[in-house]
Every structure is written in structure tokens, then in C-alpha cells.
Design a protein around this motif. Sequence first.
Motif, PDB file in Angstrom:
ATOM      1  N   HIS A  51       0.881  -1.131   0.130  1.00  0.00           N
ATOM      2  CA  HIS A  51      -0.073  -0.060   0.043  1.00  0.00           C
ATOM      3  C   HIS A  51       1.103   1.403   0.033  1.00  0.00           C
ATOM      4  O   HIS A  51       2.032   1.357   0.483  1.00  0.00           O
ATOM      5  N   HIS A  58       5.553  -7.783   5.921  1.00  0.00           N
ATOM      6  CA  HIS A  58       4.850  -6.651   5.573  1.00  0.00           C
ATOM      7  C   HIS A  58       5.711  -5.612   6.041  1.00  0.00           C
ATOM      8  O   HIS A  58       5.539  -5.274   7.182  1.00  0.00           O
ATOM      9  N   ASP A  70       6.193  -1.382   6.667  1.00  0.00           N
ATOM     10  CA  ASP A  70       5.738  -0.131   6.375  1.00  0.00           C
ATOM     11  C   ASP A  70       6.608   0.962   6.704  1.00  0.00           C
ATOM     12  O   ASP A  70       7.475   1.011   7.570  1.00  0.00           O
TER      13      ASP A  70
HETATM   14 FE   LIG Z   1       0.969  -1.353   6.449  1.00  0.00          FE
END
Ligand SMILES: [Fe+2]
Length: 329
Positions: A246, A299, A301
Motif C-alpha cells: 500500500h 509486510h 511499513d
Molecule cells: Fe501497512
Amino acid sequence: MSDAKTLPAQWRHVLGLCKVRPGEKVVVLDSFAGSGRYKRFAVEAAEELGADVAYLQVGDPNHLPESAVPTLSKADMIIDLVFAHDTRIRAFGRDNGTRTLVVLEPPEILARMLPNEADKSRVQAAHRAIRAAGTMRVTAPTGTDFSVRLGEFGGNAQWGFTDEAGHWDQWPGAFITTYGNEGTAEGTIVVDAGDMVFPTKEYVRDPISLRIEGGYIRAIEGGADAKAMKALLDRYDDPEVFAVSHLGWGLSRNSRWDALSWYDKAAIEGQDGRGFYGNFLFSTGPNLSGGGTRRAPLHLDIPLRGCSVFLDNQAMVLDGAVIPADQRV
Ligand SMILES: [Fe+2]
């Protein structure tokens, strides 16, 4: 602006924003390894609003026991005190309209980043912009120059509370994300010294250059931190951990970039960084929660400071400053 000064008052404020109604079924989800510090506040605030409240403690919230599923699947709202990484939590939202609110951060961060209705309208303005856009471009003086096509996936908006059927959110954090069209992410992302990486919860000490082609990171260049990131991603022996995940920007008006330096890693989740006002939030790995099919065992970020983010050549963020009037504080 709420004047809720105490933790119980803040819980009442947030569950009020979540529109908890008399007779609603609310499940407070916890684990034995969780801190348990909010269970009483969560239960009491929901009960004061007239909800029918159950407190459910499980062994492993990332693999929910079948015996817990009937209770959770019938809930109008789940207050998740452990951030259960079980895909059925999102499915309850999609299929049954269950609202979910994750609450993990320490009390002083919950208080400082207390959400309000205006946060929601600013994030929704960003959500409208991202849904209407066909391209995203991100630049920075560090050498970041990245572009991606949009439109295949819808985008996820978080504003710090859950007041709509099926909405998943977290107190605190206001930010917008979306997923680029598969295979279209191209360019260079420079993670500068002082930028952050989650979930390792570290400030980068020397710049990391990520070369991206066809939606995947193809090269990771730099010094010690680049080597550490490469080693982390290589460890999984799964090409999907190198995918671009994302992408978005932060809209939390009360976030602090320095928050990570004040806590032990285990004591903080990192919503200050993820939601930091005017950041560019880059990430790697899966796109399941955007409606894609890509799974990945890791994942990352990666909030970057001082970037410019453009949708169809229109500035959303310029040098770290939020530009559209309907998104600005
Ligand atoms: Fe995230």
C-alpha cells in the motif's frame, strides 16, 4: 475537540464516535499474552453506551480458535486489543458488516492522538482524491522518484474510529492508502536517514535506495541499513515480500515523528510514524486488504518524511506539507 482528560473519558469519547448503540453486540478481543490494560475501560465504556458486551480472551489471536468464531462473527463491533492478524476479522467486516477497532498504543499516545469527526472528513477527502486518480508520483530531494498507476484497487481510509458497517480502523491514526495497479510501480524510493521502518521499529541511520521495476523491488543499495533490510527480506525466500504494497500519506494532526525514540520497541506500535501528518507511507508485501490476491509472509511499513506526493500531477503533499484545503488541519 474533546475535553476528555482521563482514560475512561477518552474510551467513552471514542466509542461514542464509533456510534456504539444500546443493544449492540460488542466483543472485546484479547489474548493471554496481551497487556490487558484496556480491557476494563473497553468493557465499561461499551456497557455505559448500552451495548451487550463480551470479553473474549484467546491463546493465539493470529489463528483464532474455531470456538471463538461464532461469537466474533455475530458481533456488531469488535474491539481488538491485540491486533489479531487472522484474515477472518476483515471477512466479518466484509460479510457481516462488523466494525473493528484496534487499540494497542500506550495511554499517552491514545490521549494525544484522540480522534474527532473532522479527522474523518479530512481523510475522506483524501479517499475521494485517491479513488478518482489514475496515477501517483512521489518525489523528494533525496533522489526518490517513483510512479505507479492507480484504479485497480480502491484504497483504505483510516481515521481513528469505526462508525460505518464493515469499517476496520485503529485508534489512533489518520491516513489514506491505496494499492498500485499490479506490476506498474516504477522508479526509486530513497529511505533517508531518520525515516522509519516497521515492524522493526527503527530509524534508518544511512540512506537506503530501493530500485523498483514492474511492481517489485529489484535492488536494495546503501550501507549497513540497506544490508539489514536486504537480509530481512531475503530471509523469507519468497519473491512476494519484495512487492510494492500500500501507498499513501499521513493526516494525523497530533502525531510526533520522535515518538519512536521515547519507548521500548515492545511498548509502542508506531501509529505516530504511519499516520504522521504529510508523510509518504511506502510499504512492501501483500495486497490482500486492498482486494488483491497477493499474500506475503512479511509486510514493511516505511514512512518517509519531506516527500511530495502527486495524484494525476496534482499535489497532495509538497515537501512534507499537506496541500488540499479539505485535507489540511
Ligand atoms: Fe501497512
